[in-house]
Structure formats: C-alpha cells, structure tokens
Design a protein around this motif. Structure first.
Motif, PDB file in Angstrom:
ATOM      1  N   ASP A  76       0.756  -1.246  -0.099  1.00 54.74           N
ATOM      2  CA  ASP A  76      -0.054  -0.021   0.009  1.00 54.74           C
ATOM      3  C   ASP A  76       0.945   1.196  -0.053  1.00 54.74           C
ATOM      4  N   ALA A  77       2.065   1.139  -0.372  1.00 59.53           N
ATOM      5  CA  ALA A  77       3.070   2.379  -0.407  1.00 59.53           C
ATOM      6  C   ALA A  77       3.739   2.505  -1.703  1.00 59.53           C
ATOM      7  N   ASP A  78       4.141   3.613  -1.909  1.00 60.58           N
ATOM      8  CA  ASP A  78       4.806   4.058  -3.108  1.00 60.58           C
ATOM      9  C   ASP A  78       6.182   3.474  -3.374  1.00 60.58           C
ATOM     10  N   PRO A  79       6.586   3.135  -4.150  1.00 67.10           N
ATOM     11  CA  PRO A  79       8.155   2.855  -4.562  1.00 67.10           C
ATOM     12  C   PRO A  79       9.007   3.742  -4.504  1.00 67.10           C
ATOM     13  N   VAL A  80      10.420   3.515  -3.908  1.00 72.34           N
ATOM     14  CA  VAL A  80      11.137   4.656  -3.842  1.00 72.34           C
ATOM     15  C   VAL A  80      12.520   4.119  -4.794  1.00 72.34           C
ATOM     16  N   PHE A  81      12.972   4.986  -5.492  1.00 72.92           N
ATOM     17  CA  PHE A  81      13.880   4.443  -6.476  1.00 72.92           C
ATOM     18  C   PHE A  81      15.430   5.139  -6.086  1.00 72.92           C
ATOM     19  N   GLU A  82      16.221   4.297  -6.690  1.00 72.34           N
ATOM     20  CA  GLU A  82      17.548   4.434  -6.445  1.00 72.34           C
ATOM     21  C   GLU A  82      18.616   4.289  -7.475  1.00 72.34           C
ATOM     22  N   PHE A  83      19.506   5.055  -7.801  1.00 80.12           N
ATOM     23  CA  PHE A  83      20.409   4.827  -9.043  1.00 80.12           C
ATOM     24  C   PHE A  83      21.626   4.373  -8.737  1.00 80.12           C
ATOM     25  N   ARG A  84      21.914   3.058  -9.423  1.00 78.63           N
ATOM     26  CA  ARG A  84      23.289   2.376  -9.252  1.00 78.63           C
ATOM     27  C   ARG A  84      24.267   2.663 -10.252  1.00 78.63           C
ATOM     28  N   ASP A  85      25.404   2.953 -10.083  1.00 81.24           N
ATOM     29  CA  ASP A  85      26.591   3.109 -11.089  1.00 81.24           C
ATOM     30  C   ASP A  85      26.268   4.062 -12.290  1.00 81.24           C
ATOM     31  N   PHE A  86      25.434   5.234 -12.024  1.00 84.24           N
ATOM     32  CA  PHE A  86      24.986   6.250 -12.801  1.00 84.24           C
ATOM     33  C   PHE A  86      26.122   6.688 -13.329  1.00 84.24           C
ATOM     34  N   GLU A  87      27.089   7.062 -12.320  1.00 82.32           N
ATOM     35  CA  GLU A  87      28.289   7.726 -12.854  1.00 82.32           C
ATOM     36  C   GLU A  87      28.965   7.222 -13.833  1.00 82.32           C
ATOM     37  N   ASN A  88      28.967   5.776 -13.861  1.00 83.99           N
ATOM     38  CA  ASN A  88      29.522   5.086 -14.873  1.00 83.99           C
ATOM     39  C   ASN A  88      28.957   5.358 -16.312  1.00 83.99           C
ATOM     40  N   LEU A  89      27.783   5.363 -16.251  1.00 89.93           N
ATOM     41  CA  LEU A  89      26.818   5.641 -17.412  1.00 89.93           C
ATOM     42  C   LEU A  89      27.359   7.168 -17.940  1.00 89.93           C
ATOM     43  N   VAL A  90      27.087   8.046 -17.075  1.00 94.10           N
ATOM     44  CA  VAL A  90      27.481   9.451 -17.379  1.00 94.10           C
ATOM     45  C   VAL A  90      29.000   9.517 -17.908  1.00 94.10           C
ATOM     46  N   TRP A  91      29.863   9.039 -17.266  1.00 95.87           N
ATOM     47  CA  TRP A  91      31.348   9.264 -17.547  1.00 95.87           C
ATOM     48  C   TRP A  91      31.793   8.453 -18.656  1.00 95.87           C
ATOM     49  N   HIS A  92      31.215   7.163 -18.825  1.00 92.54           N
ATOM     50  CA  HIS A  92      31.654   6.286 -20.257  1.00 92.54           C
ATOM     51  C   HIS A  92      30.811   6.647 -21.243  1.00 92.54           C
ATOM     52  N   GLU A  93      29.480   6.340 -21.123  1.00 95.49           N
ATOM     53  CA  GLU A  93      28.606   6.688 -22.366  1.00 95.49           C
ATOM     54  C   GLU A  93      28.964   8.256 -22.707  1.00 95.49           C
ATOM     55  N   GLY A  94      28.813   9.237 -21.781  1.00 97.28           N
ATOM     56  CA  GLY A  94      29.047  10.466 -22.075  1.00 97.28           C
ATOM     57  C   GLY A  94      30.425  10.781 -23.061  1.00 97.28           C
ATOM     58  N   SER A  95      31.391  10.117 -22.476  1.00 93.86           N
ATOM     59  CA  SER A  95      32.663  10.340 -23.225  1.00 93.86           C
ATOM     60  C   SER A  95      32.679   9.918 -24.517  1.00 93.86           C
ATOM     61  N   HIS A  96      32.014   8.860 -24.944  1.00 96.53           N
ATOM     62  CA  HIS A  96      31.901   8.605 -26.193  1.00 96.53           C
ATOM     63  C   HIS A  96      31.317   9.527 -27.304  1.00 96.53           C
ATOM     64  N   VAL A  97      30.501  10.432 -26.646  1.00 98.13           N
ATOM     65  CA  VAL A  97      29.841  11.551 -27.398  1.00 98.13           C
ATOM     66  C   VAL A  97      31.042  12.624 -27.505  1.00 98.13           C
ATOM     67  N   TYR A  98      31.677  12.828 -26.420  1.00 94.98           N
ATOM     68  CA  TYR A  98      32.683  13.974 -26.279  1.00 94.98           C
ATOM     69  C   TYR A  98      34.090  13.636 -27.305  1.00 94.98           C
ATOM     70  N   ILE A  99      34.377  12.564 -27.237  1.00 97.31           N
ATOM     71  CA  ILE A  99      35.834  12.116 -28.281  1.00 97.31           C
ATOM     72  C   ILE A  99      35.408  11.724 -29.518  1.00 97.31           C
ATOM     73  N   ASN A 100      34.119  11.423 -30.001  1.00 93.96           N
ATOM     74  CA  ASN A 100      33.683  11.046 -31.181  1.00 93.96           C
ATOM     75  C   ASN A 100      34.480  11.914 -32.458  1.00 93.96           C
ATOM     76  N   ALA A 101      34.216  13.193 -32.049  1.00 88.66           N
ATOM     77  CA  ALA A 101      34.864  14.003 -33.270  1.00 88.66           C
ATOM     78  C   ALA A 101      36.348  13.966 -33.244  1.00 88.66           C
ATOM     79  N   LEU A 102      37.164  13.724 -31.953  1.00 89.01           N
ATOM     80  CA  LEU A 102      38.553  13.613 -32.055  1.00 89.01           C
ATOM     81  C   LEU A 102      38.959  12.443 -32.681  1.00 89.01           C
ATOM     82  N   ILE A 103      38.263  11.294 -32.421  1.00 88.92           N
ATOM     83  CA  ILE A 103      38.848   9.975 -33.238  1.00 88.92           C
ATOM     84  C   ILE A 103      38.562  10.127 -34.592  1.00 88.92           C
ATOM     85  N   SER A 104      37.547  11.117 -35.264  1.00 88.09           N
ATOM     86  CA  SER A 104      37.427  11.237 -36.572  1.00 88.09           C
ATOM     87  C   SER A 104      38.615  12.193 -37.176  1.00 88.09           C
TER      88      SER A 104
END
Length: 354
Positions: free
Chosen positions: A216-244
């Motif tokens: 009878d209670a609402d769920p409470v959410f947490e984030f796990r390893d979100f920093e890895n998503l931001v830093w890893h996947e975000g870095s692909h976006v940032y260095i894409n032009a450099l690799i080209s």
C-alpha cells in the motif's frame, strides 16, 4: 555570512539548471508497456510489493490471454532487458513503430519477423487495454518519483564532473527510465540501435529493489552506477569528433589491437578503432573515479577493465590523470588528445618489418 550563502546559491542555480536540462528522469511509456506484457506472460521477475504493483495487476491481469501476451510466452529466449523494445515506439498515444535496421539481439534470439510481430501486438495491447488512460492517470506520481531521483542524481554532480573534464561542449543528454515493476537491476539501453530518432540520448533503466516493500506504499527509486553511464557513455559523445579528426594517426597503431583476447571477443570488439575508443573512454572514466570516488572504487574499476582485456587502461589512466586532469597545461581535452596518441606510440613502438 547569510548574504554570502545566498550569493553562492544564486551562482550555482544556472549550473544546476543546465544539468537538469540534460537529464530526464521518468517512467517511459514504451518500457512500461513491454514490462507489463512480459509480466503477464510470466516472462519477467516478480515485481516487488508496492501500491503501484497492486494497481497494475488489478488493471491488467484480465488481459493475460491477449495475443501480445501469448506471443511473449511463446518466445524461447526472453530476458529482462527485452523491455527495451519499447524504444522502438514513438509519438504516444498514436504509436509509430520503427523497425530496427541493425541485427539486434532480439532478432538473433527470436527471429526478425517474430520480433516485429511482437512489437505490433504490443501496440494492439496498448490500444485494446486503454493503456494510455492508465498511464495518464499515474503521470503525477511518475513526475514525483522522477523529480525525487533527479535531485539525488544531480547532487552527485556527475554531469558537471564530465563537463569540467573536457572543458568544451558536446550534445550529451541522459534519460533515466524509472521502472516501478523492475525488481532485478539496472542497465544501459542502446537507443541508437533500436530507434535512430533517439540516438542522441544516453539511456539508463533502473527499478525498485525493496523486496520488503509494502503493498500500500509507493516505490522509492535509487540509482546504481549512474556515474559510470555518465562518464563512460558520455565520453563516447565527447571524443567521437577527436577520433574522426585523428583517424589516420589512430589507424597507424592498429598493430596494438589485441583482437585474440577473450575480452575483445566477449565484447564484440572487431576493429582497432573500436578497441581504441573503448580503451580511451574506460581510461577517462577510471581517471574520474580516481578524482571523485574512493581509492578502493578506483582500483576496482581498473581491475575490472584489465580482466575484460582492455589492456591499455592500466597505463592510459595514470597518464591522463597526472598530465591532464591534475594539470593546467592544456586548455581542454581536445588540446591534450594528441599527447595520448604520442604516449601510446612511444610506449608501444611498431616492430620493424624484416
């Protein structure tokens, strides 16, 4: 003192607003739709108790004989993350379906025709059950849950950490799918392989993990390893032009490709350029772990990459950390990038041809 605190808060507000604009946290209608179908087909882990779980089952349980549910039940290989097929849909509630062009895993597991038929049957389920009415009724709660998690994520300043590292702009945006019925874990969703119109989004799916939750209670959410998503996947976006830009210099070091290692095969890395890209973003991520997380987490991150045969992370990380992250010599990472190529070439010179 009070005035200085207020002034500091006013200074931080624009930065907070920028991070908020780059981050969406909500219940994605497509993912929720596919999750419910898989639950009804007994092809998904049992959701943890919550008021929302109770409401979902009360509303949708009578549709267990729907063709979409029967189709899901007929699949031989169904995994929890198959709900990512919800990203093949757009323009809710007048759903448009994108048929992925690439050879996605779900085509390999269940056949392309079967998979596409399933997506269309899920659209029928959406219409036949009046799914959109249920979803709309819950939007206030989805918004509340999303805003609460967004504040937690932003307080970690992971996006700011990434922007501070590169010191130049890139169009990186993150989307966290909060999945109230997901009791099993978190994972990244590669939207670019599912639906090109969402390829600018870095998507992460996370659930509600309290097994002792109350019905009878609402769920409470947490984030796990979100920093890895931001830093890893975000870095692909940032260095894409450099690799080209430095494609020729990178290709000249193809002799460094450890293509026969198990980790390369396990991660489906078939080219040196792909291998270099992954070693770079993993080294940058590890350097950010060293700066912003504990030494133990940093060492764990390095060990994980070495075990996966990303063999250059062990030497690139300290080089980047010492010569760029802890130095003011370079105006931004683009300015520093040629030094990485020089370092690798000098560290591992090509053997003379006899």
């Amino acid at each position: 003192m009070k005035r200085s605190i207020i002034a500091s808060l006013l200074f931080l507000l624009p930065l907070f607003a920028v991070c908020q604009e780059k981050l969406t946290v909500t219940v994605h209608p497509g993912v929720e739709l596919f999750t419910i179908v898989q639950i009804l087909a007994d092809q998904y882990p049992k959701p943890n108790p919550s008021a929302y779980t109770t409401e979902v089952m009360a509303y949708f349980e009578k549709y267990k004989d729907h063709p979409a549910v029967k189709k899901a039940a007929s699949f031989k290989q169904v995994y929890t993350d198959m709900v990512e097929l919800g990203w093949c849909m757009s323009d809710f509630p007048n759903i448009k379906i994108h048929e992925p062009d690439s050879d996605i895993n779900w085509y390999k597991f269940n056949g392309k025709e079967n998979t596409l038929e399933y997506i269309k049957l899920c659209r029928d389920f959406f219409n036949d059950t009046k799914f959109w009415d249920f979803y709309q009724q819950h939007i206030p709660r989805y918004t509340k849950w999303g805003n609460e998690l967004k504040l937690k994520v932003d307080s970690g300043q992971y996006i700011k950490n990434l922007e501070d590292f590169y010191k130049y702009k890139a169009d990186a945006k993150w989307y966290i799918c909060i999945d109230p019925l997901n009791s099993w874990g978190s994972h990244a969703i590669m939207t670019k392989t599912l639906n090109p119109q969402f390829s600018d989004l870095l998507v992460y799916n996370t659930g509600y993990f309290n097994r002792n939750g109350k019905a009878d209670a609402d769920p409470v959410f947490e984030f796990r390893d979100f920093e890895n998503l931001v830093w890893h996947e975000g870095s692909h976006v940032y260095i894409n032009a450099l690799i080209s830009k430095y494609q020729k210099q990178i290709d000249e070091m193809e002799y460094l490709f450890n293509k026969d290692d198990d980790g390369m095969k396990r991660n489906n890395i078939g080219t040196w350029r792909y291998c270099f890209d992954e070693n770079m973003v993993r080294s940058i991520t590890a350097a950010l772990y060293k700066k912003y997380r504990t030494e133990r987490l940093y060492k764990r991150q390095i060990a994980k990459e070495i075990l996966s045969d990303f063999i250059y992370v062990d030497e690139l990380t300290p080089f980047i950390y010492t010569n760029y992250l802890n130095s003011n010599k370079y105006k931004d990472f683009a300015d520093f990038f040629p030094q990485v190529l020089k370092f690798l070439k000098e560290k591992h010179p090509a053997k003379p041809v006899r």
